[in-house]
Design a protein around this motif. Structure first.
Motif, PDB file in Angstrom:
ATOM      1  N   TRP A 143     -36.086   5.116  25.228  1.00  0.00           N
ATOM      2  CA  TRP A 143     -34.863   4.909  26.032  1.00  0.00           C
ATOM      3  C   TRP A 143     -33.918   5.754  25.583  1.00  0.00           C
ATOM      4  CZ3 TRP A 143     -38.171   1.282  24.522  1.00  0.00           C
ATOM      5  CH2 TRP A 143     -38.803   0.324  25.803  1.00  0.00           C
ATOM      6  N   ALA A 144     -33.298   6.450  26.355  1.00  0.00           N
ATOM      7  CA  ALA A 144     -32.134   7.340  25.979  1.00  0.00           C
ATOM      8  C   ALA A 144     -30.565   7.094  26.459  1.00  0.00           C
ATOM      9  CB  ALA A 144     -32.330   8.898  26.637  1.00  0.00           C
ATOM     10  N   LEU A 145     -30.041   6.815  25.315  1.00  0.00           N
ATOM     11  CA  LEU A 145     -28.327   6.390  25.501  1.00  0.00           C
ATOM     12  C   LEU A 145     -27.619   7.547  25.935  1.00  0.00           C
ATOM     13  CD1 LEU A 145     -26.327   4.010  25.819  1.00  0.00           C
ATOM     14  CD2 LEU A 145     -26.155   4.297  23.304  1.00  0.00           C
ATOM     15  N   SER A 146     -26.896   7.711  26.907  1.00  0.00           N
ATOM     16  CA  SER A 146     -26.099   8.888  27.307  1.00  0.00           C
ATOM     17  C   SER A 146     -24.877   8.698  26.420  1.00  0.00           C
ATOM     18  CB  SER A 146     -25.682   8.683  28.809  1.00  0.00           C
ATOM     19  OG  SER A 146     -24.662   9.869  28.761  1.00  0.00           O
ATOM     20  N   VAL A 147     -24.242   9.995  25.988  1.00  0.00           N
ATOM     21  CA  VAL A 147     -23.186   9.872  25.131  1.00  0.00           C
ATOM     22  C   VAL A 147     -21.770  10.420  26.275  1.00  0.00           C
ATOM     23  CG1 VAL A 147     -24.167  10.348  23.089  1.00  0.00           C
ATOM     24  CG2 VAL A 147     -23.476  12.208  24.408  1.00  0.00           C
ATOM     25  N   ASP A 148     -22.163  10.964  27.570  1.00  0.00           N
ATOM     26  CA  ASP A 148     -21.224  11.260  28.373  1.00  0.00           C
ATOM     27  C   ASP A 148     -20.402  10.255  28.612  1.00  0.00           C
ATOM     28  OD1 ASP A 148     -22.570  13.707  28.147  1.00  0.00           O
ATOM     29  OD2 ASP A 148     -23.732  13.603  29.989  1.00  0.00           O
ATOM     30  N   GLY A 149     -19.004  10.440  28.491  1.00  0.00           N
ATOM     31  CA  GLY A 149     -17.982   9.533  28.769  1.00  0.00           C
ATOM     32  C   GLY A 149     -17.535   8.746  27.812  1.00  0.00           C
ATOM     33  N   ALA A 150     -18.132   8.607  26.498  1.00  0.00           N
ATOM     34  CA  ALA A 150     -18.105   7.634  25.478  1.00  0.00           C
ATOM     35  C   ALA A 150     -16.803   7.709  24.739  1.00  0.00           C
ATOM     36  CB  ALA A 150     -19.269   7.690  24.545  1.00  0.00           C
ATOM     37  N   SER A 151     -16.524   9.091  24.548  1.00  0.00           N
ATOM     38  CA  SER A 151     -15.324   9.288  23.649  1.00  0.00           C
ATOM     39  C   SER A 151     -13.942   9.014  24.517  1.00  0.00           C
ATOM     40  CB  SER A 151     -15.196  10.794  23.419  1.00  0.00           C
ATOM     41  OG  SER A 151     -16.069  11.148  22.617  1.00  0.00           O
ATOM     42  N   ALA A 152     -14.117   9.225  25.972  1.00  0.00           N
ATOM     43  CA  ALA A 152     -12.837   8.833  26.643  1.00  0.00           C
ATOM     44  C   ALA A 152     -12.544   7.397  26.747  1.00  0.00           C
ATOM     45  CB  ALA A 152     -13.404   9.109  28.453  1.00  0.00           C
ATOM     46  N   VAL A 153     -13.923   6.515  26.808  1.00  0.00           N
ATOM     47  CA  VAL A 153     -13.482   5.013  26.858  1.00  0.00           C
ATOM     48  C   VAL A 153     -13.170   4.426  25.384  1.00  0.00           C
ATOM     49  CG1 VAL A 153     -14.977   4.718  29.061  1.00  0.00           C
ATOM     50  CG2 VAL A 153     -16.031   4.485  26.703  1.00  0.00           C
ATOM     51  N   LEU A 154     -13.773   5.208  24.462  1.00  0.00           N
ATOM     52  CA  LEU A 154     -13.247   4.738  23.106  1.00  0.00           C
ATOM     53  C   LEU A 154     -11.790   4.828  22.940  1.00  0.00           C
ATOM     54  CD1 LEU A 154     -16.460   5.533  21.027  1.00  0.00           C
ATOM     55  CD2 LEU A 154     -15.855   3.601  21.694  1.00  0.00           C
ATOM     56  N   LEU A 155     -11.401   6.146  23.320  1.00  0.00           N
ATOM     57  CA  LEU A 155      -9.977   6.472  23.250  1.00  0.00           C
ATOM     58  C   LEU A 155      -9.037   5.519  24.061  1.00  0.00           C
ATOM     59  CD1 LEU A 155      -7.882   8.435  21.929  1.00  0.00           C
ATOM     60  CD2 LEU A 155      -8.160   9.790  23.970  1.00  0.00           C
ATOM     61  N   ARG A 156      -9.655   5.171  25.283  1.00  0.00           N
ATOM     62  CA  ARG A 156      -8.856   4.048  25.852  1.00  0.00           C
ATOM     63  C   ARG A 156      -8.884   2.854  25.426  1.00  0.00           C
ATOM     64  NH1 ARG A 156      -6.497   5.923  31.054  1.00  0.00           N
ATOM     65  NH2 ARG A 156      -7.688   7.672  31.513  1.00  0.00           N
ATOM     66  N   MET A 157      -9.841   2.448  24.744  1.00  0.00           N
ATOM     67  CA  MET A 157      -9.618   1.031  23.754  1.00  0.00           C
ATOM     68  C   MET A 157      -8.808   1.231  22.498  1.00  0.00           C
ATOM     69  SD  MET A 157     -12.629  -1.058  22.028  1.00  0.00           S
ATOM     70  CE  MET A 157     -13.442   0.149  21.135  1.00  0.00           C
ATOM     71  N   ASP A 158      -8.623   2.430  22.031  1.00  0.00           N
ATOM     72  CA  ASP A 158      -7.576   2.430  21.178  1.00  0.00           C
ATOM     73  C   ASP A 158      -6.512   2.511  21.319  1.00  0.00           C
ATOM     74  OD1 ASP A 158      -9.443   2.730  18.713  1.00  0.00           O
ATOM     75  OD2 ASP A 158      -9.614   4.919  18.510  1.00  0.00           O
ATOM     76  N   ASP A 159      -5.955   3.067  22.633  1.00  0.00           N
ATOM     77  CA  ASP A 159      -4.652   3.282  23.368  1.00  0.00           C
ATOM     78  C   ASP A 159      -4.528   1.797  23.590  1.00  0.00           C
ATOM     79  OD1 ASP A 159      -2.375   4.342  24.383  1.00  0.00           O
ATOM     80  OD2 ASP A 159      -3.457   4.706  26.339  1.00  0.00           O
ATOM     81  N   PHE A 160      -5.208   0.881  24.295  1.00  0.00           N
ATOM     82  CA  PHE A 160      -5.025  -0.081  24.999  1.00  0.00           C
ATOM     83  C   PHE A 160      -4.506  -1.073  23.527  1.00  0.00           C
ATOM     84  CE2 PHE A 160      -5.502  -4.653  25.856  1.00  0.00           C
ATOM     85  CZ  PHE A 160      -5.101  -4.771  27.210  1.00  0.00           C
ATOM     86  N   GLN A 161      -5.286  -0.858  22.554  1.00  0.00           N
ATOM     87  CA  GLN A 161      -4.948  -1.776  21.201  1.00  0.00           C
ATOM     88  C   GLN A 161      -3.927  -1.144  20.409  1.00  0.00           C
ATOM     89  OE1 GLN A 161      -8.925  -2.779  19.908  1.00  0.00           O
ATOM     90  NE2 GLN A 161      -9.198  -4.455  21.235  1.00  0.00           N
TER      91      GLN A 161
END
Length: 350
Positions: A143-161
Protein backbone atom coordinates in the motif's frame (compact mmCIF):
# COMPACT_ATOMS: atom_id res chain seq x y z
CA UNK A 1 -35.10 19.01 -8.43
CA UNK A 2 -31.60 19.19 -7.06
CA UNK A 3 -28.94 17.01 -8.67
CA UNK A 4 -26.19 15.36 -6.67
CA UNK A 5 -23.39 17.47 -8.15
CA UNK A 6 -25.10 20.66 -7.08
CA UNK A 7 -25.78 19.38 -3.57
CA UNK A 8 -22.19 18.23 -3.23
CA UNK A 9 -20.86 21.59 -4.39
CA UNK A 10 -23.03 23.38 -1.85
CA UNK A 11 -21.88 21.12 0.97
CA UNK A 12 -18.23 21.66 0.16
CA UNK A 13 -18.25 25.15 -1.34
CA UNK A 14 -16.82 26.87 1.72
CA UNK A 15 -13.67 24.78 1.96
CA UNK A 16 -11.59 27.41 0.17
CA UNK A 17 -12.46 29.96 2.85
CA UNK A 18 -10.13 28.19 5.29
CA UNK A 19 -7.31 30.77 5.27
CA UNK A 20 -4.55 31.94 7.58
CA UNK A 21 -6.87 34.52 9.08
CA UNK A 22 -8.29 31.64 11.12
CA UNK A 23 -5.26 31.75 13.39
CA UNK A 24 -6.66 34.99 14.78
CA UNK A 25 -10.27 33.85 15.00
CA UNK A 26 -12.12 32.24 17.86
CA UNK A 27 -12.34 28.48 17.77
CA UNK A 28 -14.75 27.29 15.11
CA UNK A 29 -14.79 24.21 13.00
CA UNK A 30 -13.09 24.30 9.62
CA UNK A 31 -12.33 21.93 6.76
CA UNK A 32 -9.72 22.05 4.01
CA UNK A 33 -8.43 19.59 1.42
CA UNK A 34 -5.49 19.61 -0.96
CA UNK A 35 -4.51 16.88 -3.42
CA UNK A 36 -4.49 13.58 -1.46
CA UNK A 37 -4.90 15.06 2.03
CA UNK A 38 -7.64 16.71 4.06
CA UNK A 39 -7.96 18.35 7.47
CA UNK A 40 -10.83 19.10 9.83
CA UNK A 41 -10.43 21.14 13.00
CA UNK A 42 -13.32 21.15 15.44
CA UNK A 43 -14.71 23.61 17.97
CA UNK A 44 -12.53 22.24 20.80
CA UNK A 45 -9.35 23.07 18.87
CA UNK A 46 -8.56 19.47 17.95
CA UNK A 47 -7.39 18.92 14.37
CA UNK A 48 -7.52 15.69 12.39
CA UNK A 49 -5.46 15.28 9.24
CA UNK A 50 -6.16 12.37 6.89
CA UNK A 51 -4.10 11.24 3.91
CA UNK A 52 -4.77 8.56 1.34
CA UNK A 53 -3.32 6.64 -1.57
CA UNK A 54 -3.05 8.46 -4.89
CA UNK A 55 -5.97 8.14 -7.29
CA UNK A 56 -4.07 5.75 -9.53
CA UNK A 57 -3.43 3.26 -6.71
CA UNK A 58 -5.78 0.28 -6.37
CA UNK A 59 -5.20 -0.62 -2.70
CA UNK A 60 -6.95 1.75 -0.29
CA UNK A 61 -4.97 3.05 2.70
CA UNK A 62 -5.32 6.05 4.95
CA UNK A 63 -3.40 7.62 7.80
CA UNK A 64 -5.00 9.84 10.44
CA UNK A 65 -2.91 12.35 12.38
CA UNK A 66 -4.68 13.88 15.37
CA UNK A 67 -3.59 16.69 17.66
CA UNK A 68 -5.45 18.60 20.34
CA UNK A 69 -4.89 22.29 20.97
CA UNK A 70 -2.48 23.31 23.73
CA UNK A 71 1.27 23.73 24.12
CA UNK A 72 1.92 20.18 25.33
CA UNK A 73 -0.38 18.32 22.95
CA UNK A 74 1.32 15.63 20.88
CA UNK A 75 0.41 14.12 17.53
CA UNK A 76 -1.01 10.62 17.41
CA UNK A 77 -1.19 8.55 14.24
CA UNK A 78 -3.30 5.63 13.05
CA UNK A 79 -3.28 3.70 9.81
CA UNK A 80 -6.30 2.04 8.20
CA UNK A 81 -6.70 -0.23 5.20
CA UNK A 82 -9.61 -1.65 3.25
CA UNK A 83 -8.64 -5.28 3.52
CA UNK A 84 -11.84 -6.98 2.45
CA UNK A 85 -9.96 -8.60 -0.40
CA UNK A 86 -7.15 -9.76 1.89
CA UNK A 87 -9.09 -11.71 4.51
CA UNK A 88 -8.59 -11.93 8.26
CA UNK A 89 -5.07 -13.31 7.98
CA UNK A 90 -3.65 -9.82 7.79
CA UNK A 91 -2.69 -8.92 11.35
CA UNK A 92 0.07 -6.34 10.88
CA UNK A 93 1.63 -3.99 8.37
CA UNK A 94 5.30 -3.14 8.02
CA UNK A 95 6.16 0.52 7.50
CA UNK A 96 8.82 1.46 4.95
CA UNK A 97 10.06 5.00 4.37
CA UNK A 98 12.59 5.62 1.61
CA UNK A 99 13.16 1.87 1.47
CA UNK A 100 14.00 1.54 5.18
CA UNK A 101 11.84 -0.46 7.56
CA UNK A 102 10.46 1.29 10.64
CA UNK A 103 8.82 -1.70 12.22
CA UNK A 104 5.37 -3.19 12.32
CA UNK A 105 1.93 -1.83 13.19
CA UNK A 106 -0.61 -4.27 14.60
CA UNK A 107 -3.95 -4.13 12.75
CA UNK A 108 -7.14 -4.61 14.74
CA UNK A 109 -9.32 -7.32 13.19
CA UNK A 110 -12.56 -5.43 13.85
CA UNK A 111 -11.63 -1.86 12.87
CA UNK A 112 -8.86 -2.56 10.33
CA UNK A 113 -6.88 0.16 12.12
CA UNK A 114 -3.48 0.24 13.78
CA UNK A 115 -1.84 2.68 16.19
CA UNK A 116 1.64 3.94 15.31
CA UNK A 117 4.28 4.26 18.01
CA UNK A 118 5.68 7.66 18.98
CA UNK A 119 8.86 6.96 17.03
CA UNK A 120 6.94 5.81 13.95
CA UNK A 121 4.70 8.89 14.16
CA UNK A 122 7.66 11.26 14.32
CA UNK A 123 9.35 9.59 11.37
CA UNK A 124 6.13 9.64 9.37
CA UNK A 125 5.62 13.38 9.95
CA UNK A 126 9.15 14.04 8.75
CA UNK A 127 8.60 11.92 5.64
CA UNK A 128 5.35 13.69 4.80
CA UNK A 129 7.32 16.89 4.27
CA UNK A 130 9.49 15.25 1.60
CA UNK A 131 9.11 13.21 -1.55
CA UNK A 132 10.37 9.79 -0.48
CA UNK A 133 7.87 6.91 -0.85
CA UNK A 134 5.90 5.80 2.20
CA UNK A 135 4.91 2.17 1.83
CA UNK A 136 3.06 -0.34 3.97
CA UNK A 137 3.61 -4.03 3.25
CA UNK A 138 2.16 -7.41 4.12
CA UNK A 139 3.28 -10.56 2.33
CA UNK A 140 3.37 -9.72 -1.37
CA UNK A 141 0.96 -6.77 -1.08
CA UNK A 142 1.97 -3.12 -0.90
CA UNK A 143 0.00 0.00 0.00
CA UNK A 144 1.47 3.38 -1.00
CA UNK A 145 0.57 6.47 1.05
CA UNK A 146 0.69 9.64 -1.03
CA UNK A 147 2.66 12.66 0.24
CA UNK A 148 1.02 15.05 -2.24
CA UNK A 149 -0.80 17.74 -0.30
CA UNK A 150 0.50 16.65 3.12
CA UNK A 151 2.64 19.71 3.80
CA UNK A 152 -0.25 22.03 2.95
CA UNK A 153 -2.65 20.46 5.44
CA UNK A 154 0.00 20.12 8.16
CA UNK A 155 0.67 23.83 7.78
CA UNK A 156 -3.07 24.49 8.08
CA UNK A 157 -3.11 22.58 11.35
CA UNK A 158 -0.20 24.59 12.73
CA UNK A 159 -1.89 27.78 11.56
CA UNK A 160 -5.26 26.94 13.11
CA UNK A 161 -3.63 26.05 16.43
CA UNK A 162 -1.37 29.16 16.32
CA UNK A 163 1.83 27.11 16.34
CA UNK A 164 3.64 28.63 13.36
CA UNK A 165 7.00 30.01 14.48
CA UNK A 166 6.89 28.18 17.84
CA UNK A 167 8.73 25.19 19.21
CA UNK A 168 5.63 22.98 18.92
CA UNK A 169 5.05 23.60 15.21
CA UNK A 170 5.32 20.69 12.78
CA UNK A 171 6.40 23.01 9.97
CA UNK A 172 8.14 26.40 10.23
CA UNK A 173 9.35 25.51 13.71
CA UNK A 174 11.50 27.87 15.78
CA UNK A 175 12.68 28.14 19.38
CA UNK A 176 9.89 30.53 20.39
CA UNK A 177 7.72 29.42 23.30
CA UNK A 178 4.37 27.74 22.67
CA UNK A 179 2.71 29.45 25.61
CA UNK A 180 0.44 31.45 23.33
CA UNK A 181 -0.77 28.63 21.09
CA UNK A 182 -4.48 27.93 20.85
CA UNK A 183 -5.88 26.68 24.16
CA UNK A 184 -8.09 23.57 24.14
CA UNK A 185 -11.79 23.89 24.85
CA UNK A 186 -14.01 21.35 26.55
CA UNK A 187 -16.59 19.59 24.42
CA UNK A 188 -19.76 21.65 24.88
CA UNK A 189 -22.80 19.88 26.26
CA UNK A 190 -26.43 20.09 25.28
CA UNK A 191 -29.38 18.43 26.96
CA UNK A 192 -32.38 17.37 24.91
CA UNK A 193 -34.95 19.04 27.14
CA UNK A 194 -38.72 18.97 27.28
CA UNK A 195 -38.91 16.16 24.78
CA UNK A 196 -41.85 13.82 25.13
CA UNK A 197 -41.97 10.89 22.76
CA UNK A 198 -45.35 10.38 21.18
CA UNK A 199 -47.06 8.71 18.26
CA UNK A 200 -46.19 10.14 14.88
CA UNK A 201 -48.83 11.13 12.39
CA UNK A 202 -48.40 10.33 8.70
CA UNK A 203 -50.37 12.35 6.18
CA UNK A 204 -50.98 11.67 2.51
CA UNK A 205 -48.99 14.12 0.43
CA UNK A 206 -52.10 15.77 -1.09
CA UNK A 207 -54.21 15.74 2.07
CA UNK A 208 -55.72 18.90 3.55
CA UNK A 209 -53.27 18.73 6.47
CA UNK A 210 -50.28 18.47 4.14
CA UNK A 211 -51.51 21.40 2.07
CA UNK A 212 -51.91 23.46 5.24
CA UNK A 213 -48.34 22.62 6.25
CA UNK A 214 -46.96 23.47 2.79
CA UNK A 215 -48.68 26.85 2.88
CA UNK A 216 -46.94 27.70 6.16
CA UNK A 217 -43.46 26.38 5.38
CA UNK A 218 -43.31 28.22 2.06
CA UNK A 219 -42.94 31.41 4.10
CA UNK A 220 -39.72 30.13 5.68
CA UNK A 221 -37.95 28.42 2.80
CA UNK A 222 -37.22 28.71 -0.91
CA UNK A 223 -37.64 26.52 -3.95
CA UNK A 224 -33.87 26.03 -3.87
CA UNK A 225 -34.00 24.48 -0.38
CA UNK A 226 -37.12 22.39 -0.85
CA UNK A 227 -38.13 22.19 -4.52
CA UNK A 228 -40.75 19.45 -4.11
CA UNK A 229 -42.92 21.70 -1.96
CA UNK A 230 -42.99 24.28 -4.74
CA UNK A 231 -43.21 22.08 -7.84
CA UNK A 232 -45.33 19.36 -6.09
CA UNK A 233 -43.51 16.67 -8.05
CA UNK A 234 -44.01 14.17 -5.24
CA UNK A 235 -44.14 10.42 -5.64
CA UNK A 236 -47.19 8.38 -4.71
CA UNK A 237 -45.42 6.95 -1.66
CA UNK A 238 -44.38 10.31 -0.20
CA UNK A 239 -45.79 11.28 3.18
CA UNK A 240 -45.67 14.27 5.48
CA UNK A 241 -44.73 13.01 8.93
CA UNK A 242 -45.40 14.92 12.15
CA UNK A 243 -43.38 13.96 15.23
CA UNK A 244 -44.51 15.43 18.56
CA UNK A 245 -41.79 17.17 20.57
CA UNK A 246 -43.83 18.20 23.62
CA UNK A 247 -47.25 19.68 24.41
CA UNK A 248 -46.41 22.87 22.49
CA UNK A 249 -44.31 21.88 19.51
CA UNK A 250 -43.96 19.27 16.81
CA UNK A 251 -41.35 18.69 14.12
CA UNK A 252 -42.60 18.19 10.58
CA UNK A 253 -40.74 16.05 8.03
CA UNK A 254 -41.37 16.81 4.35
CA UNK A 255 -39.70 15.29 1.26
CA UNK A 256 -37.67 18.07 -0.38
CA UNK A 257 -35.54 16.67 -3.21
CA UNK A 258 -34.12 13.51 -4.79
CA UNK A 259 -30.88 12.74 -6.56
CA UNK A 260 -29.34 9.61 -8.05
CA UNK A 261 -28.34 8.21 -4.63
CA UNK A 262 -29.32 10.94 -2.17
CA UNK A 263 -32.63 12.23 -0.88
CA UNK A 264 -33.23 15.25 1.31
CA UNK A 265 -36.04 15.84 3.78
CA UNK A 266 -36.93 19.21 5.22
CA UNK A 267 -37.59 19.64 8.93
CA UNK A 268 -39.60 22.44 10.50
CA UNK A 269 -40.63 23.09 14.10
CA UNK A 270 -44.29 24.04 14.25
CA UNK A 271 -46.94 24.52 16.88
CA UNK A 272 -49.03 21.42 17.61
CA UNK A 273 -51.92 22.86 15.59
CA UNK A 274 -49.59 23.04 12.55
CA UNK A 275 -50.54 26.63 11.85
CA UNK A 276 -47.26 28.44 12.53
CA UNK A 277 -43.62 27.69 11.74
CA UNK A 278 -41.27 28.33 14.65
CA UNK A 279 -38.02 27.23 12.99
CA UNK A 280 -36.74 25.81 9.75
CA UNK A 281 -33.95 23.39 10.69
CA UNK A 282 -32.65 21.97 7.39
CA UNK A 283 -33.61 20.95 3.88
CA UNK A 284 -31.02 18.15 3.65
CA UNK A 285 -32.11 15.90 6.52
CA UNK A 286 -32.39 12.11 6.48
CA UNK A 287 -34.23 11.07 9.64
CA UNK A 288 -35.56 12.09 13.07
CA UNK A 289 -35.21 10.10 16.29
CA UNK A 290 -35.25 10.77 20.05
CA UNK A 291 -35.15 14.55 19.75
CA UNK A 292 -32.44 14.62 17.07
CA UNK A 293 -32.43 15.25 13.31
CA UNK A 294 -29.79 13.43 11.28
CA UNK A 295 -28.41 14.08 7.82
CA UNK A 296 -26.10 11.79 5.85
CA UNK A 297 -25.45 12.77 2.24
CA UNK A 298 -23.16 10.75 -0.01
CA UNK A 299 -20.61 12.23 -2.35
CA UNK A 300 -21.03 9.18 -4.59
CA UNK A 301 -22.99 5.97 -4.53
CA UNK A 302 -20.63 3.74 -2.54
CA UNK A 303 -20.52 6.29 0.27
CA UNK A 304 -16.76 6.65 0.57
CA UNK A 305 -17.10 10.43 0.81
CA UNK A 306 -20.01 12.00 2.61
CA UNK A 307 -21.39 14.82 4.73
CA UNK A 308 -22.91 14.17 8.16
CA UNK A 309 -24.83 16.62 10.34
CA UNK A 310 -26.93 16.36 13.49
CA UNK A 311 -29.28 18.77 15.25
CA UNK A 312 -30.57 18.39 18.82
CA UNK A 313 -33.72 19.72 20.47
CA UNK A 314 -33.08 22.08 23.40
CA UNK A 315 -36.70 22.45 24.46
CA UNK A 316 -37.19 25.60 22.39
CA UNK A 317 -35.33 25.01 19.14
CA UNK A 318 -32.91 22.70 17.35
CA UNK A 319 -29.21 23.53 17.36
CA UNK A 320 -26.52 21.87 15.28
CA UNK A 321 -24.49 19.54 17.48
CA UNK A 322 -22.38 17.57 15.01
CA UNK A 323 -20.88 18.20 11.60
CA UNK A 324 -18.32 16.21 9.64
CA UNK A 325 -17.45 15.57 6.04
CA UNK A 326 -14.89 13.81 3.91
CA UNK A 327 -14.23 15.11 0.44
CA UNK A 328 -11.76 12.40 -0.49
CA UNK A 329 -13.44 9.50 -2.31
CA UNK A 330 -10.81 6.81 -1.91
CA UNK A 331 -12.65 3.53 -1.57
CA UNK A 332 -13.50 3.28 2.15
CA UNK A 333 -17.21 2.54 2.45
CA UNK A 334 -18.66 5.04 4.92
CA UNK A 335 -15.41 7.00 4.85
CA UNK A 336 -12.13 6.05 6.47
CA UNK A 337 -12.42 8.31 9.53
CA UNK A 338 -14.72 10.62 11.47
CA UNK A 339 -13.17 14.06 11.04
CA UNK A 340 -15.69 16.49 12.53
CA UNK A 341 -15.67 20.26 12.45
CA UNK A 342 -18.33 20.51 15.18
CA UNK A 343 -18.89 18.22 18.16
CA UNK A 344 -21.20 18.37 21.19
CA UNK A 345 -21.86 15.94 23.99
CA UNK A 346 -25.57 15.29 23.67
CA UNK A 347 -27.66 13.89 26.52
CA UNK A 348 -31.35 13.04 26.53
CA UNK A 349 -32.83 14.44 29.72
CA UNK A 350 -35.19 12.18 31.60
Amino acid sequence: MKNNNFIWQCLFGLAAAFGSVLSHAQIQGNYFSHKDWEIACDNTGTCRVAGYQADNQSHSISVLLQRAAGAQAQVSARVKIDREAFGRELKQLQLFIAGQSFGFVKIDSKTDEGQLSIAQTQKLIQALQGKEPILWKWNKFTWALSVDGASAVLLRMDDFQKRIGTNSALLRKSTASSDQVLKPKNIPKVNINSYVKGLQARHLIHSATSKQIFKQIKHTTTAEDCPLVFDTNFSADDRVVVFPLNSQYAVVEVPCWRGAYNVGNGYWVMDRQLKQVKQMVTGTGSSFSEGQIFSNQRGRGIGDCNSVEEWSWTGKRFIKTYQARTEMCRGFAGGAWDIPTLIYRVQLSS
